[in-house]
Design a protein around this motif. Structure first.
Motif, PDB file in Angstrom:
ATOM      1  N   HIS A 231      16.126  74.848  58.999  1.00 54.75           N
ATOM      2  CA  HIS A 231      15.787  76.148  59.573  1.00 54.75           C
ATOM      3  C   HIS A 231      14.317  76.170  60.028  1.00 54.75           C
ATOM      4  O   HIS A 231      13.437  75.826  59.254  1.00 54.75           O
ATOM      5  CB  HIS A 231      16.023  77.204  58.482  1.00 54.75           C
ATOM      6  CG  HIS A 231      15.709  78.592  58.915  1.00 54.75           C
ATOM      7  ND1 HIS A 231      16.314  79.178  59.996  1.00 54.75           N
ATOM      8  CD2 HIS A 231      14.854  79.499  58.408  1.00 54.75           C
ATOM      9  CE1 HIS A 231      15.837  80.395  60.139  1.00 54.75           C
ATOM     10  NE2 HIS A 231      14.959  80.619  59.192  1.00 54.75           N
ATOM     11  N   ASP A 232      14.095  76.532  61.286  1.00 63.47           N
ATOM     12  CA  ASP A 232      12.729  76.683  61.819  1.00 63.47           C
ATOM     13  C   ASP A 232      11.874  75.437  61.602  1.00 63.47           C
ATOM     14  O   ASP A 232      10.717  75.529  61.224  1.00 63.47           O
ATOM     15  CB  ASP A 232      12.024  77.863  61.095  1.00 63.47           C
ATOM     16  CG  ASP A 232      11.806  79.005  62.063  1.00 63.47           C
ATOM     17  OD1 ASP A 232      11.966  78.770  63.277  1.00 63.47           O
ATOM     18  OD2 ASP A 232      11.470  80.105  61.607  1.00 63.47           O
ATOM     19  N   TYR A 233      12.458  74.282  61.840  1.00 62.52           N
ATOM     20  CA  TYR A 233      11.744  73.055  61.482  1.00 62.52           C
ATOM     21  C   TYR A 233      10.611  72.734  62.459  1.00 62.52           C
ATOM     22  O   TYR A 233      10.574  73.227  63.581  1.00 62.52           O
ATOM     23  CB  TYR A 233      12.711  71.869  61.422  1.00 62.52           C
ATOM     24  CG  TYR A 233      13.254  71.461  62.781  1.00 62.52           C
ATOM     25  CD1 TYR A 233      12.550  70.575  63.597  1.00 62.52           C
ATOM     26  CD2 TYR A 233      14.463  71.955  63.233  1.00 62.52           C
ATOM     27  CE1 TYR A 233      13.037  70.213  64.841  1.00 62.52           C
ATOM     28  CE2 TYR A 233      14.958  71.599  64.472  1.00 62.52           C
ATOM     29  CZ  TYR A 233      14.238  70.734  65.279  1.00 62.52           C
ATOM     30  OH  TYR A 233      14.709  70.384  66.507  1.00 62.52           O
ATOM     31  N   GLU A 234       9.708  71.897  61.975  1.00 64.80           N
ATOM     32  CA  GLU A 234       8.621  71.429  62.803  1.00 64.80           C
ATOM     33  C   GLU A 234       8.497  69.946  62.475  1.00 64.80           C
ATOM     34  O   GLU A 234       8.432  69.565  61.298  1.00 64.80           O
ATOM     35  CB  GLU A 234       7.358  72.177  62.376  1.00 64.80           C
ATOM     36  CG  GLU A 234       6.144  71.891  63.190  1.00 64.80           C
ATOM     37  CD  GLU A 234       4.919  72.343  62.398  1.00 64.80           C
ATOM     38  OE1 GLU A 234       3.907  71.642  62.436  1.00 64.80           O
ATOM     39  OE2 GLU A 234       5.003  73.396  61.723  1.00 64.80           O
ATOM     40  N   GLN A 235       8.539  69.120  63.523  1.00 61.85           N
ATOM     41  CA  GLN A 235       8.586  67.684  63.294  1.00 61.85           C
ATOM     42  C   GLN A 235       7.207  67.160  62.911  1.00 61.85           C
ATOM     43  O   GLN A 235       6.232  67.460  63.583  1.00 61.85           O
ATOM     44  CB  GLN A 235       9.057  66.995  64.571  1.00 61.85           C
ATOM     45  CG  GLN A 235       9.797  65.723  64.324  1.00 61.85           C
ATOM     46  CD  GLN A 235      10.797  65.441  65.430  1.00 61.85           C
ATOM     47  OE1 GLN A 235      10.998  66.259  66.329  1.00 61.85           O
ATOM     48  NE2 GLN A 235      11.410  64.279  65.381  1.00 61.85           N
ATOM     49  N   PRO A 248      20.938  77.215  60.219  1.00 56.87           N
ATOM     50  CA  PRO A 248      20.407  78.394  59.529  1.00 56.87           C
ATOM     51  C   PRO A 248      19.926  78.001  58.134  1.00 56.87           C
ATOM     52  O   PRO A 248      20.268  76.924  57.638  1.00 56.87           O
ATOM     53  CB  PRO A 248      21.600  79.343  59.451  1.00 56.87           C
ATOM     54  CG  PRO A 248      22.800  78.503  59.665  1.00 56.87           C
ATOM     55  CD  PRO A 248      22.372  77.327  60.488  1.00 56.87           C
ATOM     56  N   SER A 249      19.148  78.903  57.519  1.00 56.14           N
ATOM     57  CA  SER A 249      18.456  78.520  56.286  1.00 56.14           C
ATOM     58  C   SER A 249      19.391  78.228  55.110  1.00 56.14           C
ATOM     59  O   SER A 249      18.995  77.560  54.169  1.00 56.14           O
ATOM     60  CB  SER A 249      17.472  79.597  55.886  1.00 56.14           C
ATOM     61  OG  SER A 249      18.166  80.804  55.699  1.00 56.14           O
ATOM     62  N   ILE A 250      20.626  78.737  55.146  1.00 57.35           N
ATOM     63  CA  ILE A 250      21.486  78.470  53.978  1.00 57.35           C
ATOM     64  C   ILE A 250      22.085  77.077  53.997  1.00 57.35           C
ATOM     65  O   ILE A 250      22.638  76.618  53.009  1.00 57.35           O
ATOM     66  CB  ILE A 250      22.656  79.474  53.867  1.00 57.35           C
ATOM     67  CG1 ILE A 250      23.365  79.596  55.209  1.00 57.35           C
ATOM     68  CG2 ILE A 250      22.198  80.806  53.365  1.00 57.35           C
ATOM     69  CD1 ILE A 250      24.767  80.093  55.078  1.00 57.35           C
ATOM     70  N   VAL A 251      21.993  76.386  55.135  1.00 55.87           N
ATOM     71  CA  VAL A 251      22.575  75.048  55.200  1.00 55.87           C
ATOM     72  C   VAL A 251      21.480  74.024  54.956  1.00 55.87           C
ATOM     73  O   VAL A 251      20.414  74.095  55.558  1.00 55.87           O
ATOM     74  CB  VAL A 251      23.207  74.811  56.584  1.00 55.87           C
ATOM     75  CG1 VAL A 251      23.740  73.398  56.686  1.00 55.87           C
ATOM     76  CG2 VAL A 251      24.291  75.828  56.839  1.00 55.87           C
TER      77      VAL A 251
ATOM     78  N   TYR B 109      24.468  85.040  54.924  1.00 56.44           N
ATOM     79  CA  TYR B 109      25.745  84.400  55.246  1.00 56.44           C
ATOM     80  C   TYR B 109      26.494  85.064  56.389  1.00 56.44           C
ATOM     81  O   TYR B 109      27.663  84.764  56.628  1.00 56.44           O
ATOM     82  CB  TYR B 109      26.636  84.348  53.993  1.00 56.44           C
ATOM     83  CG  TYR B 109      25.930  83.743  52.815  1.00 56.44           C
ATOM     84  CD1 TYR B 109      25.695  82.368  52.753  1.00 56.44           C
ATOM     85  CD2 TYR B 109      25.465  84.543  51.772  1.00 56.44           C
ATOM     86  CE1 TYR B 109      25.030  81.815  51.675  1.00 56.44           C
ATOM     87  CE2 TYR B 109      24.797  83.993  50.692  1.00 56.44           C
ATOM     88  CZ  TYR B 109      24.582  82.631  50.652  1.00 56.44           C
ATOM     89  OH  TYR B 109      23.918  82.077  49.589  1.00 56.44           O
ATOM     90  N   GLY B 110      25.840  86.008  57.055  1.00 57.06           N
ATOM     91  CA  GLY B 110      26.437  86.611  58.243  1.00 57.06           C
ATOM     92  C   GLY B 110      27.740  87.351  57.952  1.00 57.06           C
ATOM     93  O   GLY B 110      27.926  87.904  56.862  1.00 57.06           O
TER      94      GLY B 110
END
Ligand code: HEM
Lengths: 394, 551
Positions: A231-235, A248-251, B109-110
Motif C-alpha cells: 500500500h502506497d509504496y515507495e521504491q 490495499p493496506s490489508i493485503v 475491507y470495503g
C-alpha cells in the motif's frame, strides 16, 4: 564446533538419510512380488535402519538447537515445520513396527523430505523468545500438538497409497482428478522451494517503504521480484523491477508476490514433469502403490487416526487452553489459530463417527484422511502466514 | 409394552433384535438377512423402538449419528467463517459504538467488510445461532449416548457363551467346516486364545473368547467429559463464578482492584526490557541484527494489600500481603484471583516543574512542581510570592466558545491558568500556560516558565477469577480417559463351537480394526484346526490374494 552449527549439520545428515531411505524402500517394493515377501526383504530392513539413523540425527538437531538457544526449537516457522517433519518420521517408524510395511515408508519419507525443504525456506537463525512465548506450557503444548498432527498425517499417507492403488487412472473421473490435484499441490510446494532457493542464491533484494494497515510508515524487503506493491509504496532499491500492481493496506503484497512466484514455478515444474513422463504424476506412483494391501492401508489409516486423535486433543486443545489461561488470562479467545485447531479436531471427530457408524471405510475413509491432512497443512501454512492472528503483543 | 420371549426361554425387552442371551434373531428382518448389525448387539434401543409421539421424534432426531455428524460439520464450517476477518474482540475500536465497528470493517475491507459486519459474522461466536448450535451438539451427545449405552451394557452382561447357530451365521466373520478332531481343536484354541490374553469362557462344546470389553465404554466416558466441559462453560454465567476486569495503574499509584473487593494494588514500577547484543547469547546475534530490538520482558512490580477486617471501605487501614513481579505468563495469584500483565503505556506525563521569573531581569522567584494527576490549588514560593492554580486542563484541546477545553482527564497535553502573586502584584497577574505557548490577558511583569517534566509508565492489568476452571479441567481429564480407553483398546470377540457331527463353526466380531482381529484368528489357526472363514465385507482381499497373497 558449537551447538548451533552442529545442529545444522545433523539436520543435513537426516535429510540425506531420508533420501537414501526412500530409495531403499522403493527397492523393497520393487524387488518383491508380494507384501509378505517384501516384509522380510533386505532392502526394507536397510531402509528402516537408515530411516532410524536419520531420525536419531534429526533428534540430535532438535536437542542441540535447544541447547544452543535455551528454549525448545518450536518457536518459529522454520523450527516448528522441521520438528513436524521429524515427528512425521517418528510416527512412521512407530507404525512401521506395528505393521511392517515398506510401502508406507516409500510414501511417508518423501513427504517428510518436502516438508524439511519447505521449512528451510524460512529464516533459520536462532531468535530469542518474546515474553509471551516464555512458558513451559507453550513448549509442552506445541510439541504434543505436533506429535498428534504427525500421527494423523500418517493416516493421510496410508490414504494416498490406498487411493493411488484403487483409483482407476485409465478412465476420466472425479476421483482421478482430485488425486492428481493432490499430487499437483505437492509439486507446488516444490515450486516454492525451487524458486525461493533460486532467488536467494542470486541474492535478490528489493526494498520498499510503505504505509501499513494502521496508517503508519513501514519498511519491507522482498526476496522475489516484486509483482505486487505494498500500500502506497515507495521504491528504495532502484535497479529492481517496478511492481505491476499496488495492493490495499490489508493485503500483504510481499506474501502475495511469493505465493504467485511459487505457484508459477510449480506450474512450470508440473508441466515439465508431464512433458518428460507423458503421464499424470499419480500414474507414475501407481505401480509403487499397487503392491500395497488395501485392507492393510485402510486399517493403518484408521489406526493412526485412533492413535493420533487423543494426542492431538491433549496437545492442541487441552495444553493449549492451559497455556492460554496462563498467558492471556483466558483459556479460549476464538483467535484464528485456536479456531483452526478446533476445526481440525471436529473434523477428525466427524471422521471417526462416520467410520464407526456410517461404515465409511475404504475410499471414503481414505479421502477423509487426505482432507484432514490438508486442514492440518492449511493451519500450519495459511493461518500462520495469511490470516494474521492476535499474536502481536504476544 | 410386552416382552419378547425367545425360544431359548429368555425374556427380552420390547424392541430387541437379537436375543440378549443366545443371539437368535427375533425380528423378521433379522431372520431374512445374512448379516446382522452387531454395533449395539441388536439390543432394544429407544430410538429404534418408539417412533410415534413428538418426544419420540425429538429423541430419535438427536440420537441419530447422521444428525450428530451434521451438527459437528455445521459448527466446524461456521467456525471457519469467523476466521476470515478479525473478530470484534481483536479490532482496535474504542467503546461500544456499532458505527465505529462498521466504519472499521468498511474502511479496511470495503463492501465485503460491510456485508461481514451486517451478517453479524464480526461477532459470530457470541451470536444466538452459534450458541444454539453448540447447545444442539451437547443435546445430541447426551441423547445419542443414553440411547445406546444402557441397552449395550445390559446385553453384554447377559450374553452367554454358547450362541445359537443362527447368530453365528449372521456374523461378518464366519466359517463352518468339518475338522478332524473337534474336541482337540477346542482345547488347542482355548490355549492359544488365553496366550493372546483373551478372556476365555467355555460351555458345552463352545468357546467365547473376549478381550477389552471396557474399551466399549470409551465413547460414553469421553462424551461425559465433553458434557462436563460444556456445563462448566455454562456455569460462568452464574454470579460469583467468574470475574473478568481490567485496570490501568500508573507507577506509584495504589488502587482498589476491580472485581476483588477489599484488595488494593500498588504499582511500584513497570519495565520493558529488550535483548541487547552484548549481554544476550552470541547465538542470537544474527537475529537481532536482522530484526532490530526484540522485547525480552514486560514486568510490573507490584505490592498487594488487603483492607483490615472491620475497617471502613476506602480507609487507609490496610495490611501488606505480598510483593510480586507480574510478567507475561506469570500472573500474580491470590485468593482465587489472578492478575495478568496485559498492556502498558510508557512516558505518560506525571509532573511538571516551573519557575516564576521576572520577565525583564529573568530573575527567578522560586520553582514549583505540579503533580498532573493531583494538582494543588496553591504553591507557596516564600518571600511573599506564590502561585494559585486557577484552572487546569489535563488534555488541552484548543479554545471553544472562548473557553479552553480538555479532551480527557489524562494529562496528555496539560494547560494551566496561573495567578502569579508577587510582592509587586499582591492581587496577582493571570497567565495561561500550555506546552509551547503562553497567553496573557494584559502584559504581565512576571511569567511562569516551564523547566522540566517527569513522566512515568502505566501497567494494563487483567483481573480474573474463574471457579469453573476446575470443572473444565475435570471435563478435559474425563474426555482424555474416555478417548484413550476407546481408541487404544478394541473390543474383540471370537466364538468357536462344535456343530453337527464333526462340523466346527467360527465367528468373530470387533467394534473396530477387523484386520487385527483376523490376524488373531489366523494365529489361533496355527495351533488349532479351525474352519476357513470369510469376511463378508471385505471385497478386495480376494483380488489382493490374486496379485500376491495377503499377510
Ligand atoms: C465434539 C463432539 C464429539 C466428539 C469429540 C466425540 C468423540 C467420539 C469418539 C472419539 C468416539 C469413538 C470413536 C471411535 O472409537 O472410533 C465417539 C463415538 C460415538 N459418538 Fe461421539 N463425539 C462427539 C459428538 C457426538 C455427537 C454429536 C453424537 C450424536 C449423535 C455422537 C455419538 C457418538 C456415537 C453414537 C458413538 C459410538 C459409540 C459406540 O460405538 O458405542 N458423538 N465419539
Amino acid at each position: 564446533m558449537d551447538y548451533a552449527s552442529l545442529s545444522a549439520n545433523l539436520l543435513f545428515v537426516s535429510f540425506i538419510a531420508y533420501l537414501a531411505g526412500t530409495f531403499f524402500f522403493g527397492g523393497a517394493v520393487k524387488s518383491s512380488k508380494t507384501e509378505k515377501s517384501y516384509k522380510d526383504s533386505m532392502w526394507g530392513k536397510i531402509g528402516i535402519v537408515i530411516t532410524i539413523i536419520g531420525f536419531v540425527s534429526q533428534l540430535g538437531y532438535f536437542i542441540t538447537r535447544w541447547m544452543a538457544s535455551g528454549h525448545a526449537p518450536v518457536s518459529n516457522m522454520f523450527e516448528f515445520t522441521t520438528a513436524f517433519s521429524m515427528m512425521l518420521v517418528g510416527a512412521f517408524i512407530l507404525i512401521f513396527f506395528i505393521y511392517k510395511t515398506p510401502s508406507l515408508g516409500l510414501f511417508a519419507l518423501p513427504i517428510a523430505i518436502v516438508i524439511i525443504a519447505y521449512a528451510s525456506m524460512f529464516p533459520r537463525e536462532i531468535t530469542p523468545l518474546i515474553p509471551a512465548l516464555k512458558s513451559y506450557w507453550l513448549t509442552v503444548h506445541v510439541i504434543t500438538a505436533a506429535i498428534g498432527e504427525s500421527i494423523l498425517a500418517i493416516s493421510a499417507v496410508a490414504g494416498l497409497i490406498f487411493l493411488a492403488k484403487n483409483i482407476d487412472l485409465t478412465k476420466k473421473s472425479k476421483e482421478r482428478f482430485w488425486l492428481e490435484a493432490v499430487m499437483f499441490t505437492i509439486v507446488l510446494v516444490l515450486g516454492f522451494v525451487v524458486s525461493s532457493t533460486a532467488f536467494s542464491l542470486s541474492g535478490y533484494e528489493a526494498d520498499f517503504n510503505y504505509i501499513d494497515k494502521n496508517e503508519q510508515p513501514a519498511k519491507i524487503t522482498y526476496n522475489y521480484p516484486p509483482l505486487f506493491g505494498m500500500h502506497d509504496y515507495e521504491q528504495v532499491t532502484t535497479d529492481t523491477m517496478k511492481p505491476w500492481f499496488e495492493m490495499p493496506s490489508i493485503v500483504n503484497a510481499k506474501t502475495l508476490t511469493t505465493f504467485v512466484w511459487s505457484v508459477a514455478s510449480g506450474i512450470v515444474l508440473y508441466l515439465l514433469l508431464r512433458l518428460i513422463f507423458r503421464r499424470p504424476i499419480a500414474a507414475l506412483l501407481q505401480p509403487f502403490a499397487k503392491k500395497a494391501n488395501s485392507q492393510l492401508m485402510d486399517e493403518i489409516g484408521y489406526r493412526s487416526v485412533l492413535i493420533g486423535f487423543p494426542v492431538f486433543t491433549l496437545g492442541a486443545l487441552i495444553f493449549a487452553m492451559i497455556w492460554a489461561q496462563e498467558a492471556w488470562s483466558r483459556f479460549w479467545g476464538w483467535d484464528p489459530k485456536e479456531v483452526w485447531a478446533l476445526i481440525t479436531w471436529l473434523f477428525y471427530a466427524a471422521f471417526l463417527h462416520l467410520r464407526l457408524s456410517q461404515g465409511w471405510e475404504g475410499k471414503k475413509s481414505a479421502w477423509l484422511a487426505v482432507a484432514g491432512f490438508v486442514i492440518i497443512m492449511f493451519n500450519l501454512i495459511a493461518v500462520n502466514l495469511i490470516i494474521a492472528g492476535l499474536h502481536s503483543y504476544a | 409394552m410386552s416382552k419378547i420371549k425367545c425360544q431359548c426361554g429368555h425374556e427380552n425387552p420390547f424392541g430387541t433384535v437379537l436375543c440378549e442371551k443366545c443371539g437368535r434373531p427375533l425380528t423378521e428382518e433379522a431372520k431374512d438377512s445374512s448379516m446382522v448389525d452387531m454395533r449395539y448387539e441388536g439390543s432394544a434401543r429407544r430410538s429404534q423402538t418408539y417412533k410415534k409421539s413428538i418426544i419420540d421424534k425429538i429423541w430419535n432426531f438427536f440420537s441419530s449419528v447422521k444428525i450428530g455428524v451434521s451438527i459437528i460439520i455445521a459448527v466446524l464450517s461456521t467456525s471457519a467463517l469467523g476466521t476470515i476477518l478479525p473478530q470484534k474482540f481483536y479490532v482496535p475500536v474504542n467503546g461500544n459504538d456499532p458505527n465505529a465497528y462498521l466504519d472499521y470493517y468498511e474502511r479496511l475491507y470495503g463492501t465485503f467488510g460491510k456485508i461481514y459486519y451486517h451478517l453479524g459474522l464480526y461477532d459470530m461466536y457470541n451470536s444466538w445461532w452459534f450458541k444454539i448450535l453448540i447447545g444442539m451438539l451437547g443435546t445430541s451427545i447426551i441423547i445419542a449416548s443414553l440411547d445406546r449405552v444402557i441397552p449395550l451394557y445390559k446385553s453384554l452382561k447377559k450374553q452367554r457363551t454358547k450362541r445359537h447357530p443362527s447368530f453365528m451365521k449372521r456374523q461378518r466373520i464366519y466359517g463352518e467346516e468339518p475338522v478332524v478332531n473337534p474336541d482337540e481343536s477346542l482345547v488347542n484354541a482355548e490355549k492359544a486364545l488365553k496366550d493372546m490374553h483373551y478372556n476365555v469362557k467355555t460351555e458345552d462344546g463352545a468357546i467365547l473368547a473376549e478381550k477389552n470389553r471396557f474399551g466399549r465404554w470409551g465413547p460414553y466416558v469421553n462424551h461425559t467429559g465433553l458434557i462436563i466441559f460444556l456445563l462448566g462453560v455454562l456455569m460462568r454465567g452464574l454470579p460469583g463464578f467468574y470475574v473478568d476486569e481490567t485496570m490501568w495503574i500508573r507507577e506509584g499509584e495504589t488502587r482498589e482492584i476491580p472485581g476483588a473487593p477489599g484488595y488494593l494494588l500498588e504499582n511500584v514500577a513497570f519495565t520493558v526490557e529488550t535483548y541487547d547484543k552484548e549481554s544476550a547469547d552470541a547465538v542470537f546475534g544474527e537475529a537481532l541484527d536482522k530484526n532490530g530490538a526484540i522485547v525480552s520482558n514486560f514486568q510490573s512490580d507490584v505490592k498487594l494489600y488487603k483492607e483490615k477486617e472491620n475497617s471502613l471501605p476506602g480507609s487507609e487501614d490496610v495490611e501488606f500481603i505480598k510483593e510480586y513481579p507480574i510478567v507475561v505468563n506469570k500472573p500474580l495469584k491470590f485468593d482465587g484471583y489472578s492478575i495478568f500483565q496485559m498492556d502498558y503505556k510508557t512516558g505518560e506525563l506525571s509532573k511538571m516543574k516551573f519557575a516564576l521569573l521576572n520577565k525583564e531581569t529573568q530573575k527567578s522567584l522560586g520553582e514549583f512542581t505540579v503533580d498532573l494527576n493531583e494538582p494543588a490549588k496553591k504553591y507557596d514560593l516564600g518571600s511573599g510570592s506564590s502561585i494559585q492554580l486557577m484552572e487546569y486542563y489535563a488534555d488541552y484541546d484548543g479554545i471553544v466558545d472562548g473557553e479552553p477545553v480538555s479532551k480527557s482527564p489524562v494529562p496528555n497535553n496539560p494547560a494551566f491558568i496561573f495567578n502569579m502573586i508577587t510582592p509587586e502584584h499582591p492581587e496577582g497577574e493571570k497567565s495561561f500556560v500550555a506546552i509551547q505557548q503562553t497567553l496573557e490577558v494584559e502584559p504581565n511583569d512576571y511569567e511562569v516558565k516551564f523547566q522540566s517534566v517527569e513522566s512515568r509508565n502505566a501497567s494494563g492489568l487483567t483481573i480474573r477469577k474463574d471457579k469453573t476452571l476446575y470443572i473444565l479441567l475435570l471435563g478435559g481429564i474425563v474426555f482424555m480417559i474416555g478417548v484413550i480407553q476407546g481408541s487404544y483398546w478394541q473390543h474383540r470377540r471370537i466364538w468357536i463351537q462344535k456343530g453337527e457331527g464333526s462340523e466346527m463353526m467360527v465367528a468373530a466380531h470387533t467394534n473396530k480394526n477387523w484386520y487385527s482381529l483376523k490376524k488373531d484368528i489366523d494365529k489361533v489357526k496355527e495351533t488349532a484346526a479351525l474352519p476357513a472363514y470369510t469376511d463378508k465385507q471385505d471385497k478386495d482381499t480376494a483380488a489382493d490374494t490374486m496379485e500376491g497373497e495377503t499377510v
